[in-house]
Design a protein around this motif. Sequence first.
Motif, short mmCIF file in Angstrom:
data_model
loop_
_atom_site.label_atom_id
_atom_site.label_comp_id
_atom_site.label_asym_id
_atom_site.label_seq_id
_atom_site.Cartn_x
_atom_site.Cartn_y
_atom_site.Cartn_z
N LYS A 294 13.35 41.57 68.58
CA LYS A 294 14.40 40.68 68.46
C LYS A 294 15.03 40.80 67.27
N GLY A 295 15.71 42.29 67.20
CA GLY A 295 15.96 42.69 65.82
C GLY A 295 16.52 43.90 66.08
N HIS A 296 16.44 44.51 64.81
CA HIS A 296 16.82 46.11 64.80
C HIS A 296 15.65 46.97 63.99
N ARG A 297 15.92 48.20 64.46
CA ARG A 297 15.12 48.82 64.05
C ARG A 297 14.93 49.82 62.21
N GLU A 298 13.51 49.52 61.82
CA GLU A 298 13.77 49.40 60.20
C GLU A 298 12.67 49.97 60.66
N LEU A 299 11.88 51.35 59.20
CA LEU A 299 11.07 50.81 58.96
C LEU A 299 10.46 50.78 57.16
N MET A 300 9.72 49.65 57.34
CA MET A 300 9.39 49.46 56.01
C MET A 300 9.10 50.55 54.55
N SER A 301 9.68 49.47 53.58
CA SER A 301 10.06 50.89 52.75
C SER A 301 8.92 50.89 52.06
N TYR A 302 8.70 50.90 50.92
CA TYR A 302 7.19 51.96 50.30
C TYR A 302 6.79 50.31 49.34
N GLU A 303 8.32 50.05 48.36
CA GLU A 303 8.44 49.02 48.22
C GLU A 303 8.03 47.35 48.31
N VAL A 304 8.02 47.51 50.02
CA VAL A 304 8.55 45.95 50.54
C VAL A 304 6.69 46.48 50.57
N GLY A 305 6.24 47.08 51.26
CA GLY A 305 5.12 47.46 51.46
C GLY A 305 3.57 47.19 50.36
N LYS B 286 4.60 45.28 47.57
CA LYS B 286 4.93 43.47 47.19
C LYS B 286 3.95 42.85 48.62
N ALA B 287 3.91 43.61 49.54
CA ALA B 287 2.99 42.62 50.74
C ALA B 287 1.60 42.60 49.82
N LEU B 288 1.07 44.06 49.79
CA LEU B 288 0.01 44.36 49.00
C LEU B 288 -0.50 43.02 48.14
N ASP B 289 0.51 42.89 47.32
CA ASP B 289 0.14 42.37 45.78
C ASP B 289 -0.06 40.13 46.60
N PHE B 290 0.85 40.17 47.40
CA PHE B 290 0.68 39.02 47.86
C PHE B 290 -0.23 38.81 48.49
N LEU B 291 -0.79 39.61 49.26
CA LEU B 291 -2.53 39.12 49.47
C LEU B 291 -2.96 39.20 47.93
N ILE B 292 -2.63 40.39 47.54
CA ILE B 292 -4.45 40.11 46.32
C ILE B 292 -4.18 38.82 45.51
N GLU B 293 -2.81 38.35 45.34
CA GLU B 293 -2.02 36.88 45.00
C GLU B 293 -2.75 35.62 45.63
N ASN B 294 -2.79 35.56 47.17
CA ASN B 294 -3.00 34.55 47.23
C ASN B 294 -4.00 34.88 48.24
N SER B 295 -5.28 35.51 48.06
CA SER B 295 -6.20 35.16 48.66
C SER B 295 -7.50 35.03 47.25
N GLY B 296 -7.30 34.16 47.30
CA GLY B 296 -8.04 33.70 46.08
C GLY B 296 -9.48 34.42 45.35
N SER B 297 -10.69 33.25 45.65
CA SER B 297 -12.00 34.08 45.46
C SER B 297 -12.03 35.47 46.15
N LEU C 85 0.98 53.37 50.56
CA LEU C 85 0.47 52.11 50.71
C LEU C 85 -1.38 52.05 50.50
N VAL C 86 -2.56 52.37 51.51
CA VAL C 86 -3.15 52.69 51.02
C VAL C 86 -3.45 53.29 49.48
N ALA C 87 -2.88 54.71 49.67
CA ALA C 87 -3.76 54.87 47.82
C ALA C 87 -3.07 53.14 47.06
N TYR C 88 -2.49 52.67 47.04
CA TYR C 88 -1.63 51.85 45.73
C TYR C 88 -3.05 51.23 46.32
N GLY C 89 -3.56 50.29 47.70
CA GLY C 89 -4.25 49.53 47.77
C GLY C 89 -5.41 50.03 47.21
N ARG C 90 -5.97 50.87 47.16
CA ARG C 90 -7.94 51.16 47.01
C ARG C 90 -7.16 51.49 44.87
#
Length: 463
Positions: A131-142, A144-155, A178-183
């Motif tokens: 329902k929006g427009h075509r766009e690819l996720m940037s490395y920066e957004v991705g 930040k998403a992994l950072d958000f997951l880590i910060e909000n995952s508690g223990s 992003l896989v490399a960053y996650g590792r």
Amino acid sequence: MIHQYKNNDYNIVLDVNSGMIHVVDDLVYDIIELFEDNDTDTIIAAMMDKYSKPENAAKLEAPININDVIEAIEEIEELKKQGALFSEDIYKEYITDFKKRQTVVKALCLHIAHDCNLACKYCFAEEGEYKGHRELMSYEVGKKALDFLIENSGSRRNLEVDFFGGEPLMNWQVVKDLVAYGREQEKIHNKNFRFTLTTNGVLLNDDIMEFANKEMANIVLSIDGRKDVHDYMRPSRNGKGSYDLIVPKFEKVAESRNQTNYYVRGTFTRNNLDFSEDVLHLADLGFKQISVEPVVSLPEEPYAIREEDLPKIYEEYDKLAKEMIKRKKEGKGFNFFHFMIDLTGGPCVAKRLSGCGSGTEYLAVTPWGDLYPCHQFVGEDEFLLGNVFEGIKNTTCCDEFKLCNVYAKDKCRDCFARFYCSGGCAANSYKFHGKIDDAYDIGCDLQRKRVECAIMIKAAEAE
């Protein structure tokens, strides 16, 4: 609560609250039907009358006498004492605390690409645009998403990230980065990322397979079954079919992963109500992990499943279940996702009551970083929760999802399958009823049938 049914010559009795399953003879089956609402004398009289009739007596190996009935009643009473029949619902009290439970984010669906190289007719994501427009996720957004997951995952240590679309291979370099960053981050924060990938296979090549086999815990490969079925519903943007292009690649993926940790995942519609043939076609191609699921679409779509289609679909599920039993005995068995059921332990209580955790434990992230309860809510403004840069702002919406459970839904309270489907899909409820605490009725009917078939398969395996 008891659910009784007959399937493939098995008399099956499910004690819903305990999860205990009993495969019984005709006499016990009939007594259980009468047990709660009748005294012993009434049950004995009913059974002696029924089994004195020639048409019923002919089915027995030996004539039924009063002692047989009394012994069966005593066995049922003993099972009741043990909590294996007519057990109490212990979760009604638990649900009060369940609503107050603290949750953490444990999984993200990363929309790595709001774009796609196919034009599937039933696509809920509008060919990747949501329902929006075509766009690819940037490395920066991705990132930040992994950072958000880590910060909000508690223990919580184990975290899940699914690279989703559209078609994620259209943004493959960002997936790899992003896989490399996650590792890197999992070592720093004592986390363990479980990455998964969902793809239509058009862009799959040996390099991608090699990387995916190393880093992806699971891969979902989209294919609908037989060539004509697949090509009709999943054409490329130029109208050509994609079956011939993807099948050799998918076969290679499945073999390279030793026939585990992947699924070929299809959708059946009104155009192929004989979908058991599609499942068996995939099995004949050599795939061992198969999921072919009913399309969820509003009735005005020509391919939408309608109520009048249910008898045919039930017949197909029965046909498939029997064929799976046969093939397993022949050493040619395969797994069908909707018939996979754990009768020993099963999921934790919270999952049995509330399902996937959408809106609380599981969130979707758009290419520009917006957060939604799951991939099917993306683009629905009222379900915008926040973004990966500022966090969750719409906590009211999250609280509403936290309250979604089998006791909050009228249609679930008296349903025998409630602890297997966990109340169904909130997105489907919203799609058909405009609210998340209802249920998609056709989906419920199909879920009940699948549970019955899955239990029957377990009974056959035990035998």
